[in-house]
Design a protein around this motif. Structure first.
Motif, PDB file in Angstrom:
ATOM      1  N   PRO A 150      17.819 -23.400  85.348  1.00 57.11           N
ATOM      2  CA  PRO A 150      19.312 -22.854  85.655  1.00 57.11           C
ATOM      3  C   PRO A 150      19.889 -22.037  84.572  1.00 57.11           C
ATOM      4  O   PRO A 150      19.788 -22.273  83.545  1.00 57.11           O
ATOM      5  N   TYR A 151      20.670 -21.137  85.136  1.00 57.28           N
ATOM      6  CA  TYR A 151      21.471 -20.197  83.970  1.00 57.28           C
ATOM      7  C   TYR A 151      22.407 -19.278  84.983  1.00 57.28           C
ATOM      8  O   TYR A 151      22.291 -19.052  85.947  1.00 57.28           O
ATOM      9  N   THR A 152      23.459 -18.969  84.145  1.00 60.48           N
ATOM     10  CA  THR A 152      24.179 -17.868  84.882  1.00 60.48           C
ATOM     11  C   THR A 152      24.311 -16.759  83.485  1.00 60.48           C
ATOM     12  O   THR A 152      23.777 -16.865  82.564  1.00 60.48           O
ATOM     13  N   LEU A 153      25.079 -15.651  84.092  1.00 57.37           N
ATOM     14  CA  LEU A 153      25.158 -14.477  83.035  1.00 57.37           C
ATOM     15  C   LEU A 153      26.347 -14.839  82.176  1.00 57.37           C
ATOM     16  O   LEU A 153      26.572 -13.615  81.362  1.00 57.37           O
ATOM     17  N   ASP A 154      27.187 -15.902  82.015  1.00 60.24           N
ATOM     18  CA  ASP A 154      28.032 -16.062  81.034  1.00 60.24           C
ATOM     19  C   ASP A 154      28.199 -17.389  80.914  1.00 60.24           C
ATOM     20  O   ASP A 154      29.193 -18.180  81.140  1.00 60.24           O
ATOM     21  N   ASP A 155      27.239 -18.061  80.303  1.00 59.53           N
ATOM     22  CA  ASP A 155      27.068 -19.462  79.796  1.00 59.53           C
ATOM     23  C   ASP A 155      27.477 -19.558  78.668  1.00 59.53           C
ATOM     24  O   ASP A 155      27.453 -18.976  77.306  1.00 59.53           O
ATOM     25  N   VAL A 156      28.554 -20.422  78.565  1.00 55.30           N
ATOM     26  CA  VAL A 156      29.289 -20.918  76.861  1.00 55.30           C
ATOM     27  C   VAL A 156      29.145 -22.355  77.079  1.00 55.30           C
ATOM     28  O   VAL A 156      28.940 -23.091  77.899  1.00 55.30           O
ATOM     29  N   PRO A 157      29.339 -23.044  75.879  1.00 50.76           N
ATOM     30  CA  PRO A 157      29.311 -24.633  75.434  1.00 50.76           C
ATOM     31  C   PRO A 157      30.050 -25.262  76.464  1.00 50.76           C
ATOM     32  O   PRO A 157      31.184 -25.035  76.812  1.00 50.76           O
ATOM     33  N   PHE A 158      29.747 -26.414  76.817  1.00 54.03           N
ATOM     34  CA  PHE A 158      30.359 -27.152  77.884  1.00 54.03           C
ATOM     35  C   PHE A 158      31.834 -27.392  77.058  1.00 54.03           C
ATOM     36  O   PHE A 158      32.143 -27.734  75.833  1.00 54.03           O
ATOM     37  N   GLY A 159      32.921 -27.511  77.929  1.00 57.04           N
ATOM     38  CA  GLY A 159      34.338 -27.631  77.420  1.00 57.04           C
ATOM     39  C   GLY A 159      35.018 -26.284  77.181  1.00 57.04           C
ATOM     40  O   GLY A 159      36.139 -26.236  76.837  1.00 57.04           O
ATOM     41  N   PHE A 168      29.230 -12.043  78.480  1.00 58.50           N
ATOM     42  CA  PHE A 168      28.559 -11.860  79.507  1.00 58.50           C
ATOM     43  C   PHE A 168      27.502 -11.091  79.088  1.00 58.50           C
ATOM     44  O   PHE A 168      27.329 -10.135  78.366  1.00 58.50           O
ATOM     45  N   ASN A 169      26.088 -11.338  79.745  1.00 61.72           N
ATOM     46  CA  ASN A 169      25.032 -10.418  79.278  1.00 61.72           C
ATOM     47  C   ASN A 169      23.800 -10.828  80.315  1.00 61.72           C
ATOM     48  O   ASN A 169      23.709 -11.790  80.897  1.00 61.72           O
TER      49      ASN A 169
END
Length: 512
Positions: A150-159, A168-169
C-alpha cells in the motif's frame, strides 16, 4: 480482270451441281443431324458478389477467433430476417477497448519478461490490427489491491500532514508503471488513459489510514490538488490523462486494501468547488467521470449530476460490472444524454460460475449489452496477472487478467477475456459509430452493430448462448446473408455496404 471474271463464270454450273448433289445426300441420310455450334459468349463486366468476412470463437475453446470461410451476400428479398441493420440510425461514437495497467501488471511485464518479450507482447496488445488494438488503459492513482504494497503519492510520517503537497511524488511508479505506459504509448500514441484514485493520503482521512475511512472536509481542496498534481506529473513524463475518476468504488469500504468511502454529496462538492475549476484552468483537457462503481446504484450518479455546480464539470459516468444490471447505464443516459458512458472495470476469475469459461459472459453481458446501453469504451481490470492471481495486496484472490504471465517461466497465455475483447477491438475502430440492429437477446442471440468511420465497413458481433446451433439471417439495406452459428459461440461479421450496394444495383442486369 475481265478474263478472270469470265473464267469464274465458266465454273459456276459445276459448283452449283455439286452443292445440289450434296444437299440431296444429306437430306436422305436417315440419322444425319446438323452439327451443334456453341454460341459465342461475349464477356460482360459482371461484378463479383460481395461477401462477409467472419471470425469465430467457441466456449469450449475449440475455436479462438479463427477465420472462417467467407459468407456470400445475396439480394434481401421478402423473407423475414432475424437481424435488420440500419446504418442511418446512429448512437454513440466508440473510443475503444482496453485493460488496467495495475502495479501488478506492470511489475510482471518489467520483471518476468525480457525486454524483447515485453516489446513483442506490448505490440500484440496495443499495436493496430491484426494485433489486439487496445486503445484505452486504466491507471491507479496510488496503490490498489493489485499493488505489491500500500502507498499513496504523498505519504508522510503518522501524525503529520502536508496540505501544501510538498512531499507529493510519483517515485513509486518510476520503476514499473511509468516505463511500461510510455512503451505502450510509443506503440499507440492515441491511447486514452483513465486514472482512478483508490484512496486519499492517510493524513487527509478520518481514520489516518489508507485502508477504509473517509475524506475529511478540511482536506477536500487539498485532495483535488493531489489529483491535479498527478495529472501534471504524468503529463511531464509524456503520459496524458484522458479522464479522471475521483474515487474508485466510493460506496464500498475495503478492509484488506486501500480504499475510501465517499458519499454523493462529498463528490458533488469536491467536483463543483475544487476539482472541476482546477482542471478547467488547464490548457490540456482532462475529463471527469463520476461514480466509478457498480450498476446497482444508479441513484448515486443521478444525485451528483443533479447538482448544477458539479454537473457542468462532469463529462460522463463510469461503471463497474459486479452488481446490478447494465440497464442502469441506459437509465442514467436517458436522464443526462449529454454525459458519456464508460465501463471502467470488470474482472473475470477462477470462481465457481466460471467453471465452463467466461467467453460468453464477457462477450454478451459486458460488451454487447454494455455497449447497447451506451458505453463508448470498455476497460477490463488487470491486463496481466500470474498463475497465482497476483501479485496483489489483499482484495481479490481469484481474479484473472486478460493474459497470464507465468512468474517462473515468463510464458504468456491468453484467457477467455482476451478473445472476448478481440472480437471487438480488432474490428471496431476508434471513431466507429454504433448503429441500429434488431435486439435478439430473447432468442439468446445477443448482437450489436457498428460502422467504422474510415472505410464505412459494418461490424456485427453476435453471441449465441444456446446449447445448440442456431440459424440466423442478417439484412442491411437491400442485401442479406445467412449463417448457422455453432452452439455457445461468438462471431464477428465484417462487410462493406458500398460494395454490396454496387453489386445489388447491377445484379439483375448483369446475367450473361
Amino acid at each position: 480482270m475481265d478474263e478472270y471474271k469470265q473464267g469464274s463464270n465458266r465454273g459456276a454450273p459445276v459448283f452449283i451441281a455439286l452443292i445440289t448433289l450434296l444437299t440431296l445426300v444429306v437430306l436422305r441420310a436417315p440419322h444425319f443431324e446438323f452439327p451443334k455450334i456453341a454460341p459465342k459468349i461475349v464477356p460482360t463486366a459482371r461484378p463479383v458478389a460481395p461477401s462477409v468476412d467472419l471470425w469465430l470463437s467457441t466456449q469450449d475453446r475449440r475455436l479462438r477467433l479463427d477465420r472462417q470461410p467467407e459468407i456470400e451476400m445475396k439480394p434481401r428479398g421478402t423473407e423475414p430476417v432475424d437481424v435488420v441493420i440500419d446504418v442511418q440510425k446512429k448512437f454513440q461514437t466508440m473510443t475503444g477497448f482496453g485493460a488496467a495497467m495495475t502495479d501488478s501488471s506492470a511489475w510482471l511485464l518489467q520483471n518476468r519478461l525480457s525486454g524483447l518479450q515485453r516489446s513483442e507482447l506490448l505490440h500484440e496488445m496495443y499495436g493496430p490490427p491484426p494485433n489486439l488494438n487496445l486503445t484505452m488503459m486504466r491507471l491507479t492513482i496510488g496503490a490498489s489491491d493489485f499493488s505489491l504494497k500500500p502507498y499513496t503519492l504523498d505519504d508522510v510520517p503518522f501524525g503529520q500532514d502536508d496540505p501544501g503537497l510538498t512531499h507529493f511524488n510519483v517515485t513509486p511508479n518510476l520503476r514499473n508503471v511509468i516505463p511500461t505506459v510510455r512503451e505502450a504509448l510509443s506503440i499507440n500514441p492515441s491511447l486514452l488513459i483513465v486514472a482512478s484514485s483508490w484512496t486519499a493520503p492517510a493524513w487527509m482521512k478520518t481514520n489516518q489510514n489508507v485502508i477504509g475511512g473517509e475524506l475529511l472536509e478540511q482536506y477536500e481542496d487539498a485532495y483535488a490538488s493531489y489529483l491535479v498534481k498527478y495529472v501534471d506529473a504524468y503529463r511531464n513524463y509524456g503520459i496524458p490523462i484522458y479522464a479522471l475518476t475521483m474515487q474508485n468504488e466510493p460506496s464500498y469500504v475495503p478492509i484488506t486494501y486501500p480504499g475510501m468511502e465517499m458519499s454523493a454529496s462529498t463528490r458533488a462538492r469536491v467536483i463543483g468547488q475544487y476539482l472541476g475549476p482546477k482542471l478547467a484552468r488547464r490548457k490540456q483537457k482532462t475529463r471527469i467521470l463520476e461514480w466509478d462503481h457498480n450498476w446497482n446504484q444508479p441513484e448515486q450518479p443521478l444525485s451528483v449530476l443533479s447538482d448544477p455546480d458539479a454537473a457542468k464539470y462532469i463529462d460522463g459516468v463510469a461503471w463497474h460490472c459486479y452488481e446490478g444490471s447494465q440497464y442502469a447505464q441506459g437509465r442514467v443516459h436517458r436522464a443526462y444524454p449529454d454525459k458519456d458512458t464508460y465501463i471502467t472495470e470488470c474482472s473475470g476469475g477462477d470462481w465457481a460460475s466460471a467453471a465452463n469459461g467466461e467467453l460468453l459472459w464477457f462477450s454478451r453481458n459486458l460488451l454487447v449489452t454494455g455497449i447497447r446501453q451506451w458505453a463508448r469504451g470498455v476497460i477490463y481490470w488487470n491486463l496481466a496477472l500470474d498463475e497465482n492471481h497476483g501479485p496483489h495486496f489483499g482484495g481479490c484472490a481469484l481474479c484473472k487478467g486478460v493474459i497470464l504471465i507465468n512468474s517462473k517461466t515468463g510464458e504468456v497465455s491468453r484467457n477467455d477475456e482476451y478473445y472476448a475483447l478481440a472480437h471487438f477491438s480488432k474490428f471496431v475502430l476508434p471513431g466507429a459509430v454504433r448503429v441500429e440492429s434488431t435486439a435478439t437477446e430473447k432468442e439468446h442471440l445477443d448482437n450489436v452493430a457498428f460502422q467504422n468511420e474510415a472505410d464505412g465497413s459494418i461490424v456485427l458481433v453476435m453471441v449465441n448462448s444456446n446449447k445448440e446451433a442456431r440459424r440466423v439471417s442478417v439484412a442491411e439495406s437491400q442485401s442479406r446473408f445467412d449463417y448457422t452459428m455453432p452452439a455457445e459461440s461468438v462471431a464477428t461479421f465484417v462487410w462493406n455496404p458500398s460494395q454490396a450496394g454496387a453489386w445489388m444495383g447491377r445484379a439483375y442486369w448483369a446475367s450473361p
